[in-house]
Design a protein around this motif. Structure first.
Motif, PDB file in Angstrom:
ATOM      1  N   THR A 217       0.844  -1.201   0.000  1.00 44.84           N
ATOM      2  CA  THR A 217       0.000   0.000   0.000  1.00 44.84           C
ATOM      3  C   THR A 217       0.880   1.253   0.000  1.00 44.84           C
ATOM      4  OG1 THR A 217      -1.564  -1.262   1.338  1.00 44.84           O
ATOM      5  CG2 THR A 217      -1.951   1.104   1.160  1.00 44.84           C
ATOM      6  N   GLY A 218       1.920   1.220   0.814  1.00 46.13           N
ATOM      7  CA  GLY A 218       2.830   2.361   0.872  1.00 46.13           C
ATOM      8  C   GLY A 218       3.471   2.635  -0.478  1.00 46.13           C
ATOM      9  N   ARG A 219       3.882   1.553  -1.144  1.00 38.21           N
ATOM     10  CA  ARG A 219       4.504   1.710  -2.452  1.00 38.21           C
ATOM     11  C   ARG A 219       3.520   2.336  -3.443  1.00 38.21           C
ATOM     12  NH1 ARG A 219       6.157  -3.444  -2.904  1.00 38.21           N
ATOM     13  NH2 ARG A 219       7.695  -3.034  -1.304  1.00 38.21           N
ATOM     14  N   ALA A 220       2.274   1.878  -3.357  1.00 39.22           N
ATOM     15  CA  ALA A 220       1.260   2.426  -4.270  1.00 39.22           C
ATOM     16  C   ALA A 220       1.039   3.913  -4.014  1.00 39.22           C
ATOM     17  CB  ALA A 220      -0.047   1.646  -4.112  1.00 39.22           C
ATOM     18  N   VAL A 221       1.120   4.317  -2.752  1.00 46.07           N
ATOM     19  CA  VAL A 221       0.923   5.741  -2.420  1.00 46.07           C
ATOM     20  C   VAL A 221       2.092   6.574  -2.949  1.00 46.07           C
ATOM     21  CG1 VAL A 221       0.820   7.412  -0.529  1.00 46.07           C
ATOM     22  CG2 VAL A 221      -0.543   5.313  -0.412  1.00 46.07           C
ATOM     23  N   VAL A 222       3.324   6.160  -2.635  1.00 44.56           N
ATOM     24  CA  VAL A 222       4.463   7.036  -2.971  1.00 44.56           C
ATOM     25  C   VAL A 222       4.758   7.052  -4.472  1.00 44.56           C
ATOM     26  CG1 VAL A 222       5.511   6.787  -0.699  1.00 44.56           C
ATOM     27  CG2 VAL A 222       6.280   5.313  -2.543  1.00 44.56           C
ATOM     28  N   THR A 223       4.377   6.007  -5.191  1.00 44.79           N
ATOM     29  CA  THR A 223       4.665   6.011  -6.637  1.00 44.79           C
ATOM     30  C   THR A 223       3.454   6.442  -7.456  1.00 44.79           C
ATOM     31  OG1 THR A 223       4.055   3.676  -6.817  1.00 44.79           O
ATOM     32  CG2 THR A 223       6.381   4.164  -6.434  1.00 44.79           C
ATOM     33  N   HIS A 224       2.383   6.853  -6.800  1.00 47.75           N
ATOM     34  CA  HIS A 224       1.181   7.236  -7.550  1.00 47.75           C
ATOM     35  C   HIS A 224       1.457   8.496  -8.365  1.00 47.75           C
ATOM     36  CE1 HIS A 224      -2.935   8.084  -8.590  1.00 47.75           C
ATOM     37  NE2 HIS A 224      -3.281   6.912  -8.089  1.00 47.75           N
ATOM     38  N   PRO A 225       1.136   8.468  -9.649  1.00 48.27           N
ATOM     39  CA  PRO A 225       1.436   9.648 -10.485  1.00 48.27           C
ATOM     40  C   PRO A 225       0.653  10.897 -10.078  1.00 48.27           C
ATOM     41  CG  PRO A 225       0.245   7.952 -11.742  1.00 48.27           C
ATOM     42  CD  PRO A 225       0.598   7.338 -10.422  1.00 48.27           C
ATOM     43  N   GLY A 226      -0.417  10.714  -9.311  1.00 49.02           N
ATOM     44  CA  GLY A 226      -1.189  11.872  -8.873  1.00 49.02           C
ATOM     45  C   GLY A 226      -0.652  12.515  -7.607  1.00 49.02           C
ATOM     46  N   VAL A 227       0.433  11.963  -7.077  1.00 46.53           N
ATOM     47  CA  VAL A 227       1.014  12.500  -5.841  1.00 46.53           C
ATOM     48  C   VAL A 227       2.143  13.463  -6.201  1.00 46.53           C
ATOM     49  CG1 VAL A 227       2.458  11.853  -3.879  1.00 46.53           C
ATOM     50  CG2 VAL A 227       0.337  10.615  -4.322  1.00 46.53           C
ATOM     51  N   ASP A 228       2.100  14.665  -5.634  1.00 44.90           N
ATOM     52  CA  ASP A 228       3.097  15.689  -5.949  1.00 44.90           C
ATOM     53  C   ASP A 228       4.255  15.724  -4.967  1.00 44.90           C
ATOM     54  OD1 ASP A 228       1.499  17.040  -8.102  1.00 44.90           O
ATOM     55  OD2 ASP A 228       0.111  17.259  -6.423  1.00 44.90           O
ATOM     56  N   LYS A 229       4.002  15.126  -3.816  1.00 41.50           N
ATOM     57  CA  LYS A 229       4.993  15.267  -2.751  1.00 41.50           C
ATOM     58  C   LYS A 229       4.954  13.995  -1.908  1.00 41.50           C
ATOM     59  CE  LYS A 229       7.021  16.393   1.037  1.00 41.50           C
ATOM     60  NZ  LYS A 229       8.463  16.591   1.130  1.00 41.50           N
ATOM     61  N   VAL A 230       6.113  13.434  -1.657  1.00 43.32           N
ATOM     62  CA  VAL A 230       6.198  12.233  -0.831  1.00 43.32           C
ATOM     63  C   VAL A 230       6.944  12.580   0.453  1.00 43.32           C
ATOM     64  CG1 VAL A 230       7.332   9.990  -0.630  1.00 43.32           C
ATOM     65  CG2 VAL A 230       6.070  10.574  -2.719  1.00 43.32           C
ATOM     66  N   ALA A 231       6.374  12.171   1.569  1.00 41.86           N
ATOM     67  CA  ALA A 231       7.068  12.320   2.845  1.00 41.86           C
ATOM     68  C   ALA A 231       7.065  10.959   3.521  1.00 41.86           C
ATOM     69  CB  ALA A 231       6.384  13.354   3.729  1.00 41.86           C
ATOM     70  N   PHE A 232       8.234  10.527   3.934  1.00 49.89           N
ATOM     71  CA  PHE A 232       8.361   9.187   4.501  1.00 49.89           C
ATOM     72  C   PHE A 232       9.170   9.250   5.779  1.00 49.89           C
ATOM     73  CE2 PHE A 232      11.111   5.391   4.933  1.00 49.89           C
ATOM     74  CZ  PHE A 232      10.142   4.419   5.122  1.00 49.89           C
ATOM     75  N   THR A 233       8.713   8.543   6.798  1.00 50.21           N
ATOM     76  CA  THR A 233       9.520   8.301   7.981  1.00 50.21           C
ATOM     77  C   THR A 233       9.605   6.800   8.159  1.00 50.21           C
ATOM     78  OG1 THR A 233       8.876  10.351   9.063  1.00 50.21           O
ATOM     79  CG2 THR A 233       9.728   8.605  10.468  1.00 50.21           C
ATOM     80  N   GLY A 234      10.817   6.281   8.287  1.00 49.70           N
ATOM     81  CA  GLY A 234      10.982   4.846   8.453  1.00 49.70           C
ATOM     82  C   GLY A 234      12.434   4.453   8.264  1.00 49.70           C
ATOM     83  N   SER A 235      12.653   3.239   7.813  1.00 49.82           N
ATOM     84  CA  SER A 235      14.013   2.723   7.744  1.00 49.82           C
ATOM     85  C   SER A 235      14.782   3.351   6.581  1.00 49.82           C
ATOM     86  CB  SER A 235      13.990   1.205   7.575  1.00 49.82           C
ATOM     87  OG  SER A 235      13.585   0.874   6.266  1.00 49.82           O
ATOM     88  N   THR A 236      16.102   3.376   6.715  1.00 48.42           N
ATOM     89  CA  THR A 236      16.950   3.922   5.663  1.00 48.42           C
ATOM     90  C   THR A 236      16.832   3.090   4.391  1.00 48.42           C
ATOM     91  OG1 THR A 236      18.465   5.051   7.161  1.00 48.42           O
ATOM     92  CG2 THR A 236      19.370   4.353   5.054  1.00 48.42           C
ATOM     93  N   ASP A 237      16.708   1.772   4.537  1.00 48.50           N
ATOM     94  CA  ASP A 237      16.573   0.924   3.342  1.00 48.50           C
ATOM     95  C   ASP A 237      15.342   1.297   2.524  1.00 48.50           C
ATOM     96  OD1 ASP A 237      18.841  -0.484   3.547  1.00 48.50           O
ATOM     97  OD2 ASP A 237      17.950  -2.276   4.437  1.00 48.50           O
ATOM     98  N   VAL A 238      14.211   1.414   3.191  1.00 46.70           N
ATOM     99  CA  VAL A 238      12.989   1.761   2.467  1.00 46.70           C
ATOM    100  C   VAL A 238      13.085   3.188   1.924  1.00 46.70           C
ATOM    101  CG1 VAL A 238      10.497   2.068   2.646  1.00 46.70           C
ATOM    102  CG2 VAL A 238      11.585   0.120   3.761  1.00 46.70           C
ATOM    103  N   GLY A 239      13.697   4.074   2.692  1.00 52.22           N
ATOM    104  CA  GLY A 239      13.882   5.442   2.214  1.00 52.22           C
ATOM    105  C   GLY A 239      14.659   5.487   0.908  1.00 52.22           C
ATOM    106  N   LYS A 240      15.709   4.664   0.822  1.00 56.44           N
ATOM    107  CA  LYS A 240      16.488   4.616  -0.425  1.00 56.44           C
ATOM    108  C   LYS A 240      15.639   4.072  -1.571  1.00 56.44           C
ATOM    109  CE  LYS A 240      20.961   4.053   1.863  1.00 56.44           C
ATOM    110  NZ  LYS A 240      22.097   3.158   2.141  1.00 56.44           N
ATOM    111  N   GLN A 241      14.831   3.048  -1.268  1.00 56.56           N
ATOM    112  CA  GLN A 241      13.954   2.510  -2.316  1.00 56.56           C
ATOM    113  C   GLN A 241      12.998   3.587  -2.824  1.00 56.56           C
ATOM    114  OE1 GLN A 241      11.845  -0.990  -0.922  1.00 56.56           O
ATOM    115  NE2 GLN A 241      13.720  -1.801  -0.014  1.00 56.56           N
ATOM    116  N   ILE A 242      12.473   4.369  -1.905  1.00 54.83           N
ATOM    117  CA  ILE A 242      11.540   5.420  -2.312  1.00 54.83           C
ATOM    118  C   ILE A 242      12.255   6.453  -3.185  1.00 54.83           C
ATOM    119  CG2 ILE A 242      10.185   7.366  -1.436  1.00 54.83           C
ATOM    120  CD1 ILE A 242       9.363   5.552   0.902  1.00 54.83           C
ATOM    121  N   ALA A 243      13.451   6.852  -2.752  1.00 51.41           N
ATOM    122  CA  ALA A 243      14.207   7.828  -3.549  1.00 51.41           C
ATOM    123  C   ALA A 243      14.454   7.281  -4.954  1.00 51.41           C
ATOM    124  CB  ALA A 243      15.526   8.163  -2.854  1.00 51.41           C
TER     125      ALA A 243
END
Lengths: 483, 292
Positions: A217-243
């Motif tokens: 679900t998180g992945r779907a939120v942060v990669t959604h093309p309708g999202v203009d801004k992503v803010a994440f708090t969590g592990s460094t590994d997941v943070g790198k994946q999001i970046a």
């Protein structure tokens, strides 16, 4: 004679626990397309509630609702009115604070004392703080007429479920953005009550959407093309994946990631206060704190004395029922996290460090780990390098201030640091050299909505709190990027 | 023999600038640089992966000293750069005119703007802490303040078109806050950057604070984007087709990424604002209890 504490449990009925919780989309609680999952009380392993899980279609719907609310209602609304909604939410959090604290403690495993005295009051304070910014954004230093970014996709962790929701929502909303928030899968409940508070406060539908779910679900939120801004708090590994997943897009991003903070004690420090600070630094919230003081750096000349005092203090910590107001150490949030803590601690043994825990009876059910410290730790040990995210302290020593700085900074992380000394000039000298976003001097783990929080290096980028916390959600009015 | 009024000019060898020295590329490579009309101007060094790594090492080595310098001192050094540049304006105007195909008058105006840009940034050095930081009113008996601190080593892919004003506009905001820079110059218009390096070398700027690499941007950029000792990267001059790859590589150590401006290079003559400076600054917040 020993004075026994009588149990002083808070009633779980105060949490108004329901058997099932829906997701919050476009102003209404609904079921979803992703099935459901159970959230458990980590202190007992009993199922607390069944929670709807958001699938891709739900994410689509929530983002569309947020977009519509952004275009039609929230961004065009006079800023002072936006602020008043946030003030309302802050007040309603205060009104329901006891309920929220008990619910948080049940779902997360943290001691009620902490949920009641730290988490929930800070949640209300955070909404109050950013409420006041809503109609003053032109004074925040991001140009005379800064603009919101649009729809914010926000993914938060399980260690401070409600507080992290507030850290994400309050600045985003104050700046005029709308939000799609995904709470952690093990702690979805308080964010859903916060959604109910938004509803009761009359917040227009779609301005805040809350989607329970796991990583997918998180992945779907942060990669959604309708999202203009992503803010994440969590592990460094997941943070790198999001970046990585945002590479090549124009989506803006802020990350608040892991840490391996040094808590540095000099020989002139007030030792009793330092001991309290060390305990607070690593055992607050069972050590499930990204800025936890997980590496104790103690000046060699006082190491034995400090460790004796510290061990004596650890022996007085009370571990057990999180709802008991006397409890200092609650439950580990999940079986998965407990396994990680055990694994890294076992590696500490295997690599030659010496483990110590006070005599401490662990409850039969639930996920528990005793307060633990390792001595004889070298900088190369994994327990000195990797984030354990549990009540485990690694103790290292140093001789000179230069050595303390070098050891403290010898980590890919840079979220926080602690310094204990009676000498003011040394505090400032250290604070200048420590490569960390927050430096606590003669204190530790203090938080405030007016105080910017966030990391250097691999602890992430962007700040939450303070004027600086607005930057993540604004662009300068002249078209230049604000972030 | 050439007559006395027909003296043959002494041409300059355009080299790299790493750690305060002017080496050729360790690879021994060079490439031909032409003017805007395609006429040969000179050969420039074609930096290699090894040169890029050496430049990162030099930038890291220079960081502690540069960040520890007082803001006043950094401001003075930046102003000194403007002074020295002013004295060599003719050379820069000539290089800009040739590379960018500008008239002598336009090129001279660009140099003027570049000098004034240094002066503008020089004045910021000792004001950033007040403008971006300050005391925070926390709800408790604590003194709490925030200060901006430099991010560290910044890789700068300089703009491809504006070879002097654009270059200055992306380099000065890195170093004014105390970070150090590894700059990949405009690939086809590298000469003003090499001459700027000569100015930097004679402006009291410590060696390694700015390192200048000429060569193929697409070849050098991936190594810098993926380098674990680079803390931030400016993608301004990156070829469009590798932006996403560079960002992915940059995520490996959570680099701060300044994306290329939308719609190509911006109007570099506009007042820059704080954004580029704040992109290379980290807010540090310090708490201390109050009491007797």
């Amino acid at each position: 004679m020993a004075w026994e504490y009588a149990p002083a449990p808070e009633s779980r009925n105060i949490a108004r626990l329901r058997t099932s919780y829906g997701m919050f989309i476009d102003g209404a609680f609904t079921g979803g397309t992703g099935g459901s999952f159970k959230t458990v009380n980590p202190a007992t392993e009993e199922v607390l509630a069944e929670v709807a899980e958001a699938g891709q279609a739900d994410v689509d719907r929530a983002v569309a609702a947020a977009r519509k609310a952004y275009d039609k209602v929230w961004a065009p609304m006079p800023a002072a009115e936006r602020g008043k909604y946030l003030f309302r939410i802050a007040r309603m959090v205060q009104e329901r604070s006891r309920e929220l604290a008990v619910l948080e403690s049940l779902d997360n495993g943290k001691p009620i004392r902490e949920a009641r005295d730290v988490d929930v009051p800070l949640v209300a304070a955070h909404f109050f703080y950013y409420a006041g910014w809503a109609d003053k954004l032109g004074y925040a230093g991001f140009g005379p007429d800064p603009r919101p970014l649009g729809v914010a996709g926000q993914v938060i962790p399980w260690n401070f479920p409600l507080l992290m929701a507030a850290w994400k929502l309050a600045p985003a909303l104050a700046a005029g953005n709308t939000c799609v928030l995904k709470p952690a899968e093990t702690t979805p409940l308080t964010a859903l009550v916060l959604a109910e508070i938004c509803q009761q406060a009359g917040l227009p539908p779609g301005v805040v959407n809350v989607l329970p779910g796991a990583g997918e679900t998180g992945r779907a939120v942060v990669t959604h093309p309708g999202v203009d801004k992503v803010a994440f708090t969590g592990s460094t590994d997941v943070g790198k994946q999001i970046a990585r997943s945002l590479a090549g897009t124009r989506t803006k991003c802020t990350l608040e990631l892991g840490g391996k903070a040094a808590n540095i004690v000099f020989d002139d420090a007030p030792l009793d206060q330092a001991v309290e600070g060390i305990v607070n630094g690593i055992f607050f919230n069972q050590g499930h704190v990204c800025c936890a003081g997980s590496r104790l750096l103690v000046q060699e000349s006082i190491a034995d004395e400090l460790l004796d005092k510290l061990k004596g203090r650890l022996a007085t910590l009370r571990l057990g029922d999180p709802l008991d107001k006397n409890t200092d150490i609650g439950a580990i949030n999940s079986a998965e996290q407990l396994a990680k803590i055990r694994e890294l601690s076992d590696i500490g043994d295997a690599e030659g460090a010496t483990r110590w825990s006070p005599p401490c009876e662990l409850p039969e059910h639930g996920y528990w780990f005793p307060p633990t410290l390792f001595t004889g730790v070298s900088q190369a040990h994994r327990i000195a390098r990797e984030e354990i995210f549990g009540p485990v302290l690694s103790v290292l020593t140093f001789r000179t201030p230069d050595e303390a700085v070098e050891k403290a900074n010898n980590t890919p992380y840079g979220l926080s640091a602690g310094v204990w000394t009676d000498k003011g000039s040394r505090i400032l000298w250290m604070a200048q050299r420590l490569r960390a976003g927050v430096v606590w001097a003669n204190t530790f783990n203090k938080f405030d909505p007016a105080s910017p929080f966030g990391g250097f290096k691999e602890s992430g980028f962007g700040r939450e709190g303070g004027r600086q916390g607005l930057e993540a959600y604004l662009c300068a009015g002249d078209g230049r990027s604000g972030t | 023999m050439t007559g006395s009024d027909e003296r043959l000019a002494v041409l300059k060898t355009y080299k790299l600038y790493i750690g305060g020295k002017f080496p050729r590329s360790e690879s021994g490579r060079s490439y031909a640089v032409s003017d805007a009309k395609g006429r040969f101007l000179t050969n420039a060094a074609q930096a290699s992966r090894k040169d890029a790594r050496d430049a990162v090492v030099a930038a890291r080595k220079a960081f502690p000293g540069w960040t520890a310098a007082t803001a006043y001192n950094r401001g003075q050094v930046l102003y000194r750069v403007a002074e020295v540049l002013e004295g060599r304006r003719a050379q820069f105007a000539e290089e800009v005119a040739a590379g960018e195909g500008l008239s002598a008058k336009r090129a001279d105006a660009v140099v003027t703007q570049g000098i004034d840009r240094w002066v503008w940034y020089a004045g910021w050095a000792d004001k950033l802490a007040q403008v971006l930081g300050g005391a925070n009113a926390v709800a408790g008996p604590y003194f709490n303040f925030s200060v901006p601190e430099p991010t560290g080593v910044v890789a700068v892919l300089a703009p491809q078109r504006s070879s002097l004003l654009g270059l200055i506009s992306v380099v000065a905001p890195v170093i004014v806050g105390g970070s150090t820079a590894v700059v990949v110059t405009a690939q086809d218009r590298p000469l003003p950057a090499v001459s700027l390096a000569e100015v930097l070398a004679t402006s009291d700027l410590p060696g390694g604070v700015v390192n200048v690499l000429t060569g193929r941007t697409a070849e050098l950029a991936p190594w810098l984007a993926g380098h674990m000792d680079v803390d931030a990267i400016d993608l301004c001059g990156a070829p469009d087709d590798i932006h996403a790859d560079l960002e992915r590589a940059a995520a490996d150590n959570v680099k701060r990424v300044v994306r290329a401006p939308l719609g190509g290079e911006p109007d570099w003559t506009a007042e820059p604002g704080l954004h580029r400076m704040s992109s290379y600054l980290e807010t540090k917040t310090v708490w201390h209890p109050m009491g007797v």
